[in-house]
Design a protein around this motif. Structure first.
Motif, PDB file in Angstrom:
ATOM      1  N   TYR A  30      10.970 -13.850  18.488  1.00  0.00           N
ATOM      2  CA  TYR A  30       9.770 -14.265  17.765  1.00  0.00           C
ATOM      3  C   TYR A  30       9.937 -14.252  16.241  1.00  0.00           C
ATOM      4  O   TYR A  30       8.955 -14.375  15.522  1.00  0.00           O
ATOM      5  CB  TYR A  30       8.587 -13.372  18.164  1.00  0.00           C
ATOM      6  CG  TYR A  30       8.183 -13.575  19.610  1.00  0.00           C
ATOM      7  CD1 TYR A  30       7.367 -14.636  19.982  1.00  0.00           C
ATOM      8  CD2 TYR A  30       8.639 -12.717  20.604  1.00  0.00           C
ATOM      9  CE1 TYR A  30       6.996 -14.834  21.296  1.00  0.00           C
ATOM     10  CE2 TYR A  30       8.277 -12.910  21.929  1.00  0.00           C
ATOM     11  CZ  TYR A  30       7.466 -13.964  22.274  1.00  0.00           C
ATOM     12  OH  TYR A  30       7.101 -14.159  23.577  1.00  0.00           O
ATOM     13  N   ALA A  33       8.156 -16.855  14.147  1.00  0.00           N
ATOM     14  CA  ALA A  33       6.700 -16.738  14.053  1.00  0.00           C
ATOM     15  C   ALA A  33       6.276 -15.591  13.141  1.00  0.00           C
ATOM     16  O   ALA A  33       5.172 -15.595  12.612  1.00  0.00           O
ATOM     17  CB  ALA A  33       6.101 -16.531  15.442  1.00  0.00           C
ATOM     18  N   GLN A 106      -3.391 -14.716   7.552  1.00  0.00           N
ATOM     19  CA  GLN A 106      -2.498 -15.492   8.424  1.00  0.00           C
ATOM     20  C   GLN A 106      -1.453 -14.604   9.092  1.00  0.00           C
ATOM     21  O   GLN A 106      -1.092 -14.819  10.248  1.00  0.00           O
ATOM     22  CB  GLN A 106      -1.816 -16.612   7.634  1.00  0.00           C
ATOM     23  CG  GLN A 106      -2.743 -17.713   7.191  1.00  0.00           C
ATOM     24  CD  GLN A 106      -3.438 -18.381   8.363  1.00  0.00           C
ATOM     25  OE1 GLN A 106      -2.822 -18.689   9.378  1.00  0.00           O
ATOM     26  NE2 GLN A 106      -4.736 -18.591   8.242  1.00  0.00           N
ATOM     27  N   TYR A 107      -0.960 -13.613   8.365  1.00  0.00           N
ATOM     28  CA  TYR A 107       0.031 -12.674   8.893  1.00  0.00           C
ATOM     29  C   TYR A 107      -0.504 -12.010  10.171  1.00  0.00           C
ATOM     30  O   TYR A 107       0.198 -11.923  11.182  1.00  0.00           O
ATOM     31  CB  TYR A 107       0.349 -11.623   7.821  1.00  0.00           C
ATOM     32  CG  TYR A 107       1.275 -10.520   8.265  1.00  0.00           C
ATOM     33  CD1 TYR A 107       2.655 -10.673   8.191  1.00  0.00           C
ATOM     34  CD2 TYR A 107       0.772  -9.310   8.745  1.00  0.00           C
ATOM     35  CE1 TYR A 107       3.507  -9.652   8.589  1.00  0.00           C
ATOM     36  CE2 TYR A 107       1.625  -8.282   9.131  1.00  0.00           C
ATOM     37  CZ  TYR A 107       2.987  -8.461   9.054  1.00  0.00           C
ATOM     38  OH  TYR A 107       3.831  -7.453   9.452  1.00  0.00           O
ATOM     39  N   LYS A 110      -0.878 -14.490  13.145  1.00  0.00           N
ATOM     40  CA  LYS A 110       0.430 -14.707  13.794  1.00  0.00           C
ATOM     41  C   LYS A 110       0.830 -13.496  14.622  1.00  0.00           C
ATOM     42  O   LYS A 110       1.337 -13.634  15.740  1.00  0.00           O
ATOM     43  CB  LYS A 110       1.509 -14.975  12.742  1.00  0.00           C
ATOM     44  CG  LYS A 110       1.412 -16.308  12.069  1.00  0.00           C
ATOM     45  CD  LYS A 110       2.505 -16.406  11.011  1.00  0.00           C
ATOM     46  CE  LYS A 110       2.297 -17.576  10.081  1.00  0.00           C
ATOM     47  NZ  LYS A 110       3.285 -17.575   8.981  1.00  0.00           N
TER      48      LYS A 110
END
Length: 158
Positions: A30, A33, A106-107, A110
């Motif tokens: 991941y 991402a 946003q962190y 995600k």
């Protein structure tokens, strides 16, 4: 029944090595991402601000067990990158409040997407009872560590 000291050490070592290897594999899977440019201390600070919505510099310093100037340096880097923003506390104009900025928000979006994917992809292959038992054991061990180290729940940036 308690395991003898030698067996317990071998069991815990094997468990920790397996957990580390699993986390490395998941991180590699991941990594696109996740934002891997953020340092460990920056991550702790972001987690604290996310958990509490807003904190003062002194509150962050207390929770991270570092100086206010060290926290200010971390905040400056995160602010420059767009992860956090500082605002004057309107109730106490001498205080600066730290909140998540757009990239910080946003962190965590995600991170939540990755967490959900990991649960659906891997944990869902276990029985619910196994997951509940694992959770209970980890929480019990966390309580033992907190008690033995004499720390409260906020220690270490929980």
């Amino acid at each position: 029944m308690k395991a003898d000291h030698i067996d317990l050490h071998a069991i815990v070592k094997e468990m920790n090595e397996a957990n580390y290897a699993m986390n490395v594999m998941i991180l590699q899977e991941y990594q696109d991402a996740l934002d891997t440019e953020i340092t460990a201390k920056q991550t702790i600070l972001l987690e604290l601000v996310h958990k509490h919505t807003q904190l003062t510099v002194s509150e962050i310093a207390e929770k991270m067990k570092v100086s206010a100037s060290a926290v200010s340096q971390i905040i400056s880097k995160l602010e420059k990158a767009g992860y956090v923003r500082r605002e004057i506390n309107l109730q106490n104009r001498r205080e600066i409040l730290v909140r998540l900025d757009e990239l910080g928000i946003q962190y965590f979006i995600k991170e939540e997407m990755v967490d959900r994917n990991v649960v659906e992809r891997f944990y869902s292959q276990l029985d619910v009872e196994e997951v509940v038992t694992m959770k209970n054991i980890v929480l019990k061990l966390k309580g033992i560590v907190e008690r033995e180290l004499g720390r409260d729940k906020e220690a270490g940036g929980e």
